[in-house]
Write an enzyme that holds these catalytic residues in place. Structure first.
Site, mmCIF file in Angstrom:
data_model
loop_
_atom_site.group_PDB
_atom_site.id
_atom_site.type_symbol
_atom_site.label_atom_id
_atom_site.label_comp_id
_atom_site.label_asym_id
_atom_site.label_seq_id
_atom_site.Cartn_x
_atom_site.Cartn_y
_atom_site.Cartn_z
ATOM 1 N N ALA A 1 0.822 -1.225 0.000
ATOM 2 C CA ALA A 1 0.000 0.000 0.000
ATOM 3 C C ALA A 1 0.850 1.266 0.000
ATOM 4 O O ALA A 1 0.314 2.360 -0.182
ATOM 5 C CB ALA A 1 -0.935 -0.004 1.214
ATOM 6 N N SER B 1 2.909 2.494 -2.056
ATOM 7 C CA SER B 1 3.319 3.078 -3.338
ATOM 8 C C SER B 1 2.231 2.843 -4.387
ATOM 9 O O SER B 1 1.370 1.973 -4.223
ATOM 10 C CB SER B 1 4.631 2.409 -3.790
ATOM 11 O OG SER B 1 5.040 2.894 -5.046
ATOM 12 N N ILE C 1 -0.169 1.814 -7.142
ATOM 13 C CA ILE C 1 -1.536 1.301 -7.241
ATOM 14 C C ILE C 1 -2.086 0.961 -5.852
ATOM 15 O O ILE C 1 -3.265 1.195 -5.573
ATOM 16 C CB ILE C 1 -1.566 0.059 -8.165
ATOM 17 C CG1 ILE C 1 -1.122 0.449 -9.584
ATOM 18 C CG2 ILE C 1 -2.952 -0.569 -8.202
ATOM 19 C CD1 ILE C 1 -0.832 -0.733 -10.499
ATOM 20 N N TYR D 1 8.906 -12.422 -13.228
ATOM 21 C CA TYR D 1 7.715 -11.617 -12.921
ATOM 22 C C TYR D 1 6.490 -12.197 -13.635
ATOM 23 O O TYR D 1 5.449 -12.451 -13.026
ATOM 24 C CB TYR D 1 7.980 -10.180 -13.358
ATOM 25 C CG TYR D 1 6.835 -9.220 -13.165
ATOM 26 C CD1 TYR D 1 6.627 -8.577 -11.949
ATOM 27 C CD2 TYR D 1 5.954 -8.929 -14.218
ATOM 28 C CE1 TYR D 1 5.573 -7.679 -11.782
ATOM 29 C CE2 TYR D 1 4.907 -8.049 -14.060
ATOM 30 C CZ TYR D 1 4.720 -7.421 -12.836
ATOM 31 O OH TYR D 1 3.675 -6.540 -12.679
HETATM 32 N N1 LIG Z 1 2.330 -0.384 -12.675
HETATM 33 C C1 LIG Z 1 1.933 -1.223 -13.635
HETATM 34 O O1 LIG Z 1 1.882 -0.871 -14.823
HETATM 35 C C2 LIG Z 1 1.527 -2.620 -13.296
HETATM 36 C C3 LIG Z 1 1.130 -3.459 -14.347
HETATM 37 C C4 LIG Z 1 0.721 -4.757 -14.054
HETATM 38 C C5 LIG Z 1 0.701 -5.199 -12.741
HETATM 39 N N2 LIG Z 1 1.109 -4.356 -11.733
HETATM 40 C C6 LIG Z 1 1.075 -4.896 -10.364
HETATM 41 O O2 LIG Z 1 0.458 -3.983 -9.486
HETATM 42 C C7 LIG Z 1 1.030 -4.101 -8.172
HETATM 43 C C8 LIG Z 1 1.465 -2.728 -7.705
HETATM 44 O O3 LIG Z 1 2.422 -2.237 -8.635
HETATM 45 P P1 LIG Z 1 2.953 -0.742 -8.646
HETATM 46 O O4 LIG Z 1 3.226 -0.421 -10.063
HETATM 47 O O5 LIG Z 1 2.095 0.120 -7.820
HETATM 48 O O6 LIG Z 1 4.381 -0.989 -7.948
HETATM 49 P P2 LIG Z 1 5.221 -0.146 -6.886
HETATM 50 O O7 LIG Z 1 5.001 1.298 -7.045
HETATM 51 O O8 LIG Z 1 6.621 -0.666 -6.997
HETATM 52 O O9 LIG Z 1 4.596 -0.653 -5.511
HETATM 53 C C9 LIG Z 1 4.826 -1.966 -5.081
HETATM 54 C C10 LIG Z 1 4.431 -2.070 -3.637
HETATM 55 O O10 LIG Z 1 4.728 -3.396 -3.177
HETATM 56 C C11 LIG Z 1 5.476 -3.289 -1.979
HETATM 57 N N3 LIG Z 1 6.319 -4.449 -1.769
HETATM 58 C C12 LIG Z 1 7.280 -4.938 -2.587
HETATM 59 N N4 LIG Z 1 7.865 -5.996 -2.022
HETATM 60 C C13 LIG Z 1 7.249 -6.180 -0.824
HETATM 61 C C14 LIG Z 1 7.411 -7.108 0.226
HETATM 62 N N5 LIG Z 1 8.336 -8.063 0.182
HETATM 63 N N6 LIG Z 1 6.601 -7.022 1.308
HETATM 64 C C15 LIG Z 1 5.657 -6.040 1.381
HETATM 65 N N7 LIG Z 1 5.478 -5.129 0.428
HETATM 66 C C16 LIG Z 1 6.263 -5.200 -0.659
HETATM 67 C C17 LIG Z 1 6.272 -2.019 -2.144
HETATM 68 O O11 LIG Z 1 6.775 -1.589 -0.892
HETATM 69 P P3 LIG Z 1 7.880 -0.415 -0.780
HETATM 70 O O12 LIG Z 1 7.084 0.874 -0.868
HETATM 71 O O13 LIG Z 1 8.480 -0.634 0.556
HETATM 72 O O14 LIG Z 1 8.824 -0.600 -1.911
HETATM 73 C C18 LIG Z 1 5.220 -1.119 -2.736
HETATM 74 O O15 LIG Z 1 4.359 -0.634 -1.736
HETATM 75 C C19 LIG Z 1 2.179 -5.092 -8.290
HETATM 76 O O16 LIG Z 1 1.754 -6.369 -7.877
HETATM 77 C C20 LIG Z 1 2.470 -5.112 -9.781
HETATM 78 O O17 LIG Z 1 3.029 -6.334 -10.193
HETATM 79 C C21 LIG Z 1 1.532 -3.096 -11.981
#
Ligand SMILES: NC(=O)c1ccc[n+]([C@@H]2O[C@H](COP(=O)([O-])OP(=O)(O)OC[C@H]3O[C@@H](n4cnc5c(N)ncnc54)[C@H](OP(=O)(O)O)[C@@H]3O)[C@@H](O)[C@H]2O)c1
Length: 320
Positions: free
Chosen positions: A54, A56, A58, A206
């Site tokens: 949460a 960061s 999405i 991934y």
């Molecule tokens: N952005 C896109 O275009 C996209 C597309 C397809 C799918 N997604 C999926 O959507 C989800 C969110 O993506 P996002 O783009 O918002 O990514 P993001 O900005 O990198 O956020 C990822 C979040 O996951 C947390 N996280 C990572 N490893 C963790 C762990 N071991 N334990 C607890 N929390 C952890 C991060 O914590 P920190 O803040 O501490 O780093 C961050 O809050 C992901 O599952 C991603 O695969 C995103």
């Protein structure tokens, strides 16, 4: 999509299969003309939801969307300061918001076990669980238990967490697994889940683990009758994760990327409206989508069984 005129249904399917327009910000801009209504204001009042990842992108937008609908939101991060800062910001932005900080590294199975024990003791009933935490590391690395990182964060940790929280899930609870459209490029593997073949690529790991999430969501839908279990993908969203992990893609797509709120939309909508769904329960832009492409035949049941056996062995979660 039931009741949708044929032309609209064709346009919707075209957006889905043509990828670039559908996954970009054009997708929701067009589809909101025909997609189902927004959740009613206050529709999440009295409902408690846990959102992982949460802190960061999405995940933060999902928390904001749920708070706007009146939910109590438990925001889970792995960093205490970052998580507390998020809670302070959300409370300041939404007067009266009920937000609770949860700290746990989702990829560390021992941490998930001890956090879940405390959580279930503190919290009576959970109405929503969002497995949103995600990572795309450049190099292969291992967690405290020796599991490859993407497998642990996307698959083993959320699987274990779901099992440990199952008893506090309300009879009409919703569980959402945040997968990725990238999973279309990866078949389900029932061998070498830990990516030890020496040809590690973060993008491949991934995509493979995002495919596993879709399969696991369908399995949890079977294991939790009455509850609503979905997987979804958010499209291409401008977040810190994209900038850090795939900067070339972020720069190329730039203005076409969705906002985090766009990326959160379907998850918030699923939690608030809990639509009927059929296996494999994969959703995008407020509609159910195929989880395999046209020329594929769906998942091989034997492969699924072997995959689930391996996940059970890694997490200690007995198959039901
Ligand atoms: N952005 C896109 O275009 C996209 C597309 C397809 C799918 N997604 C999926 O959507 C989800 C969110 O993506 P996002 O783009 O918002 O990514 P993001 O900005 O990198 O956020 C990822 C979040 O996951 C947390 N996280 C990572 N490893 C963790 C762990 N071991 N334990 C607890 N929390 C952890 C991060 O914590 P920190 O803040 O501490 O780093 C961050 O809050 C992901 O599952 C991603 O695969 C995103």
């Amino acid at each position: 999509m039931i009741g949708m005129p044929t032309l609209t249904r064709l346009a919707d399917a075209f957006l889905d299969r043509s990828v670039v327009p559908g996954y970009s910000r054009l997708g929701p801009a067009l589809r909101q003309r025909w997609w189902p209504a927004d959740p009613a204001p206050g529709s999440m009042a009295g409902r408690r939801v846990l959102v992982t990842g949460a802190t960061s992108g999405i995940g933060t937008a999902i928390a904001e969307g749920l708070l706007e609908l009146g939910a109590t939101v438990h925001v889970l991060g792995r960093n205490r300061t970052k998580t507390d800062d998020l809670v302070a910001r959300l409370v300041a932005e939404t007067p009266g918001a009920e937000v609770v900080a949860e700290v746990c590294d989702v990829g560390d199975l021992d941490a998930v076990r001890s956090w879940a024990q405390g959580f279930t003791e503190r919290v009576g009933t959970l109405h929503g669980l969002v497995h949103n935490a995600g990572a795309l590391p450049p190099e292969r690395s291992e967690t405290a238990q020796g599991h490859e990182l993407t497998l642990a964060v996307h698959v083993l940790g959320p699987h274990l967490m779901t099992a440990l929280l199952a008893d506090v899930l309300a009879p009409d609870a919703a569980v959402v697994w945040m997968s990725s459209g990238g999973m279309y490029g990866a078949g389900l593997r029932d061998d070498d889940l830990e990516f030890t073949d020496g040809e590690y690529s973060g993008v491949r790991a991934y995509a493979r683990t995002k495919r596993m999430q879709v399969v696991l969501a369908a399995e949890w839908a079977r294991r939790l009758p009455g509850r609503h279990v979905y997987s979804t993908h958010p499209g291409w969203v401008a977040t810190d994760g994209v900038t850090a992990s795939i900067p070339g893609f972020g720069a190329l797509m730039g203005p076409l990327l969705r906002t985090p709120a766009d990326g959160a939309d379907t998850t918030v909508w699923l939690l608030a409206t809990r639509p009927a769904s059929r296996s494999p329960h994969f959703w995008h832009d407020r509609a159910q989508r195929p989880s395999t492409l046209g020329w594929e035949r769906g998942q091989d049941p034997l492969r699924v069984r072997r995959f689930l056996d391996q996940v059970a062995a890694d997490t200690g979660v007995a198959q039901r």
